[in-house]
Every structure is written in C-alpha cells, then in structure tokens.
Design a protein around this motif. Structure first.
Motif, PDB file in Angstrom:
ATOM      1  N   ASP A 198     -19.565  32.258 -43.901  1.00  0.00           N
ATOM      2  CA  ASP A 198     -17.945  32.800 -44.545  1.00  0.00           C
ATOM      3  C   ASP A 198     -18.346  32.796 -46.201  1.00  0.00           C
ATOM      4  OD1 ASP A 198     -17.197  32.758 -42.141  1.00  0.00           O
ATOM      5  OD2 ASP A 198     -15.755  31.442 -42.317  1.00  0.00           O
ATOM      6  N   ARG A 229     -10.627  35.807 -43.032  1.00  0.00           N
ATOM      7  CA  ARG A 229     -12.006  35.289 -42.952  1.00  0.00           C
ATOM      8  C   ARG A 229     -12.866  36.569 -43.069  1.00  0.00           C
ATOM      9  NH1 ARG A 229     -16.426  34.006 -39.727  1.00  0.00           N
ATOM     10  NH2 ARG A 229     -15.268  34.718 -37.938  1.00  0.00           N
ATOM     11  N   HIS A 230     -14.047  36.450 -43.976  1.00  0.00           N
ATOM     12  CA  HIS A 230     -15.033  37.379 -44.045  1.00  0.00           C
ATOM     13  C   HIS A 230     -16.358  36.680 -44.519  1.00  0.00           C
ATOM     14  CE1 HIS A 230     -12.469  41.080 -44.006  1.00  0.00           C
ATOM     15  NE2 HIS A 230     -11.418  40.306 -44.500  1.00  0.00           N
ATOM     16  N   THR A 231     -17.442  37.340 -43.751  1.00  0.00           N
ATOM     17  CA  THR A 231     -18.796  36.639 -44.009  1.00  0.00           C
ATOM     18  C   THR A 231     -19.553  37.253 -45.102  1.00  0.00           C
ATOM     19  OG1 THR A 231     -19.937  38.156 -42.541  1.00  0.00           O
ATOM     20  CG2 THR A 231     -18.708  36.271 -41.554  1.00  0.00           C
TER      21      THR A 231
END
Length: 228
Positions: A33, A212-214
């Motif tokens: 993340d 949430r992002h990666t």
C-alpha cells in the motif's frame, strides 16, 4: 508461505511465564500500500507483531525484554485505558500501548509506526474513525521526529513525503496531503518512482479519495487510479 511457532517465555516486566506465538518466516507477493502496509502473506501476520502479557498487560515485540521506563508507563491510567478500550479492536489497543511505551522511551519513529499499525488493525476491524485517529497520531509522531532530524522512511529520498501525504489523505486532511506532495516535489535527487507516487497521491487528493491504494497504481495514467 508463513510459518509460525509457539515459544514459552517469561514476561520481561512481571516475570509471568506464558506461551506466545512467533513468526518463523513469511513472504510478500504483490504491491504494498502507499502507506507501506505489505501485501499478503505478511499482511495477515499482524496478530504476531506484538504480544500482550496475560498477567500485567505489558505489550512488546520481544516479550522477554523491557526497558527502564516501561514499568512506570504500564502502570499509568493512560496505558491501562488504552489497553482495555472495548470500543476499539484489541490488536489495535496493543499497538497503541506499544506506541505509548516507545514514545515514553523517546523513540518517536517507532511510536509512529506502531500507531500506523494500529490504524491498519482498525481498517481490518471496519473501525474507520479510529483508523483516522491513529493515522493522525502517527503523522504527529513522525513530524516530531523529523523536527529533530529523524526520518520514518530512511531508504529513499521523498519516502517520508509520500507516507505523510498518504496518512493525511486517508485521514481526510486533503490540504495537508497536497502540501506534503509539494514538499516532496521540491526535494533534490528524488527517484522517478517516488515522483510517480507523489503524482498518484495528488490525483487521489484531487478526487478526495480516502481509500486504500497500492504503489502499483503509480504506473497507471493520471485520473485512472483504481479504487479498492
């Protein structure tokens, strides 16, 4: 794969003998993340990152060890209340307690990471507001550490700025997140991949996205980030 084992140890604070579960080995597959939370399988090992004494409530990663300030801190009302919070995930309580001990010992960076770990535990428990509180607490500790010349992300220039921007963004503080991005862009010798992460953070801020992002999404075209 992840392997775990049980170990018979004495609490470093009160001496109580008990069995704790330790991580023997684990692996990570995929992108982490933006706030550095690892992918599976390490992602699911958080329950073993710290241990809680069943007798005195002492929380530590290396359970058999303690430092001089720990005993007094564990006895405080703040620590006991944090440990016994019933409206917050128990694992998050443990991370918060460990953060209190790290902060009391003067290790602001470690305390910040433990607060972030508490936020991750709250994410998993679907406790969004408490996750927000813990992210802001982590950010405050990291910034205090920076004020005395210490970094949370030591491995790469601009790493702190990406982390700080993500903490602020996920807490809904979009103006602060944008400022951290601007600071990151102004730094010298920032690697291209860090610049791409800062650009991704900017896109997410503009979209007022708190999800949430990666890091893998930094390779996507601006404006086409994927929501999780």
């Amino acid at each position: 794969m992840t392997t775990i084992f049980q170990e018979d140890v004495n609490c470093g604070l009160c001496g109580c003998r008990q069995i704790v579960t330790e991580i023997g080995s684990t692996s990570s597959f995929g992108a982490m993340d933006l706030d550095t939370r690892p992918p599976e399988m390490r992602r699911s090992t958080m329950a073993y990152w710290v241990h809680e004494c069943e007798e005195c409530g002492y929380v530590a990663a290396e359970f058999a060890k303690s430092v001089a300030t720990d005993a007094a801190r564990v006895a405080t009302a703040e620590y006991r209340q944090a440990l016994e919070r019933v409206d917050r995930d128990r694992l998050a309580n443990r991370f918060v307690c460990r953060a209190l001990l790290e902060e009391a010992a003067g290790d602001l960076v470690s305390a910040g990471w433990r607060r972030l770990h508490a936020a991750w535990a709250c994410d998993d428990a679907q406790q969004a507001e408490e996750a927000r509180v813990q992210r802001l607490a982590a950010l405050e500790l990291f910034q205090r550490a920076r004020a005395r010349g210490e970094r949370a992300v030591k491995s790469v220039a601009g790493g702190d700025e990406v982390l700080f921007a993500d903490l602020a963004r996920r807490a809904g503080e979009f103006g602060r997140a944008f400022e951290f991005c601007a600071i990151g862009f102004a730094l010298r010798e920032v690697p291209a991949f860090v610049t791409s992460l800062l650009m991704l953070e900017q896109e997410l801020v503009r979209a007022r996205d708190v999800g949430r992002h990666t890091v893998a999404e930094a390779d996507e075209a601006p404006g086409k980030v994927t929501r999780h």
